[in-house]
Design a protein around this motif. Structure first.
Motif, PDB file in Angstrom:
ATOM      1  N   VAL A 181       4.397   3.683  12.866  1.00 57.31           N
ATOM      2  CA  VAL A 181       2.998   3.682  13.293  1.00 57.31           C
ATOM      3  C   VAL A 181       2.833   3.881  14.800  1.00 57.31           C
ATOM      4  N   CYS A 182       3.840   3.580  15.594  1.00 58.64           N
ATOM      5  CA  CYS A 182       3.690   3.690  17.047  1.00 58.64           C
ATOM      6  C   CYS A 182       3.784   5.124  17.560  1.00 58.64           C
TER       7      CYS A 182
ATOM      8  N   GLU B 285      -0.786  -2.175  20.311  1.00 58.18           N
ATOM      9  CA  GLU B 285      -1.925  -2.510  19.456  1.00 58.18           C
ATOM     10  C   GLU B 285      -1.606  -2.344  17.974  1.00 58.18           C
ATOM     11  N   VAL B 286      -0.836  -1.319  17.622  1.00 51.99           N
ATOM     12  CA  VAL B 286      -0.592  -1.038  16.197  1.00 51.99           C
ATOM     13  C   VAL B 286       0.708  -1.629  15.660  1.00 51.99           C
ATOM     14  N   CYS B 287       1.583  -2.105  16.515  1.00 52.76           N
ATOM     15  CA  CYS B 287       2.891  -2.613  16.070  1.00 52.76           C
ATOM     16  C   CYS B 287       2.731  -3.882  15.233  1.00 52.76           C
ATOM     17  N   PRO B 288       3.174  -3.842  13.971  1.00 57.89           N
ATOM     18  CA  PRO B 288       3.007  -5.006  13.103  1.00 57.89           C
ATOM     19  C   PRO B 288       3.987  -6.149  13.383  1.00 57.89           C
ATOM     20  N   VAL B 289       5.060  -5.882  14.102  1.00 65.61           N
ATOM     21  CA  VAL B 289       6.049  -6.934  14.365  1.00 65.61           C
ATOM     22  C   VAL B 289       6.110  -7.334  15.841  1.00 65.61           C
ATOM     23  N   GLU B 290       5.216  -6.797  16.637  1.00 65.78           N
ATOM     24  CA  GLU B 290       5.116  -7.151  18.053  1.00 65.78           C
ATOM     25  C   GLU B 290       6.464  -7.042  18.773  1.00 65.78           C
ATOM     26  N   CYS B 291       7.078  -5.860  18.662  1.00 64.35           N
ATOM     27  CA  CYS B 291       8.406  -5.646  19.255  1.00 64.35           C
ATOM     28  C   CYS B 291       8.375  -4.695  20.448  1.00 64.35           C
TER      29      CYS B 291
ATOM     30  N   CYS C 114       8.556   1.425  11.180  1.00 70.23           N
ATOM     31  CA  CYS C 114       7.392   1.614  10.313  1.00 70.23           C
ATOM     32  C   CYS C 114       6.639   2.911  10.628  1.00 70.23           C
TER      33      CYS C 114
ATOM     34  N   CYS D 242      12.314  -3.871  15.801  1.00 69.46           N
ATOM     35  CA  CYS D 242      11.624  -2.705  15.234  1.00 69.46           C
ATOM     36  C   CYS D 242      12.034  -2.503  13.780  1.00 69.46           C
TER      37      CYS D 242
ATOM     38  N   CYS E  68       0.608   1.670  21.324  1.00 73.54           N
ATOM     39  CA  CYS E  68       1.746   1.306  20.470  1.00 73.54           C
ATOM     40  C   CYS E  68       1.796  -0.207  20.258  1.00 73.54           C
TER      41      CYS E  68
END
Length: 85
Positions: free
Chosen positions: A14-15, A52-58, A12, A9, A50
Motif C-alpha cells: 500500500v505504501c 498514513e497508509v501503513c497498517p503496521v506502522e513500520c 502489503c 514490513c 506512506c
C-alpha cells in the motif's frame, strides 16, 4: 530526515503507490526507501502518505538521514525541477 521502512514490513504493497516522489521500491525482502528521493511528502502533502497508509506502522524517520523541513523543501524543489526537464 527521510523515512525508513523497518523489518516489521509485511509487504502489503500500500505504501509504494502513495509516494509522490517514487522513492519507495521493493527491496530483496521488504520495501525500501531511496533517501535521496524521500521528502517526507514535503511540497506535496502535510504528512508522509506512506506513514498514513501503513497498517503496521513500520515507517519511522531515519535517524541516519536527518534533514530539516527547509532541506526537505529544497530537495522537493530540486526533484520537481529535474522532472520538468
Amino acid at each position: 530526515m527521510s523515512l525508513i521502512i523497518t523489518d516489521e514490513c509485511i509487504n502489503c504493497d500500500v505504501c509504494e503507490p502513495e509516494c509522490p516522489n517514487d522513492a519507495i521500491f521493493m527491496g530483496e525482502e521488504i520495501y525500501e526507501i531511496h533517501s535521496h528521493l524521500c521528502t517526507e511528502c514535503v511540497g506535496h502533502f502535510d504528512t508522509p502518505q506512506c506513514v498514513e497508509v501503513c497498517p503496521v506502522e513500520c515507517i519511522p524517520k531515519d535517524p541516519n538521514n536527518e534533514e530539516t523541513n527547509d532541506q526537505l523543501l529544497l530537495k522537493y524543489q530540486q526533484l520537481m525541477a529535474t522532472n520538468e526537464d
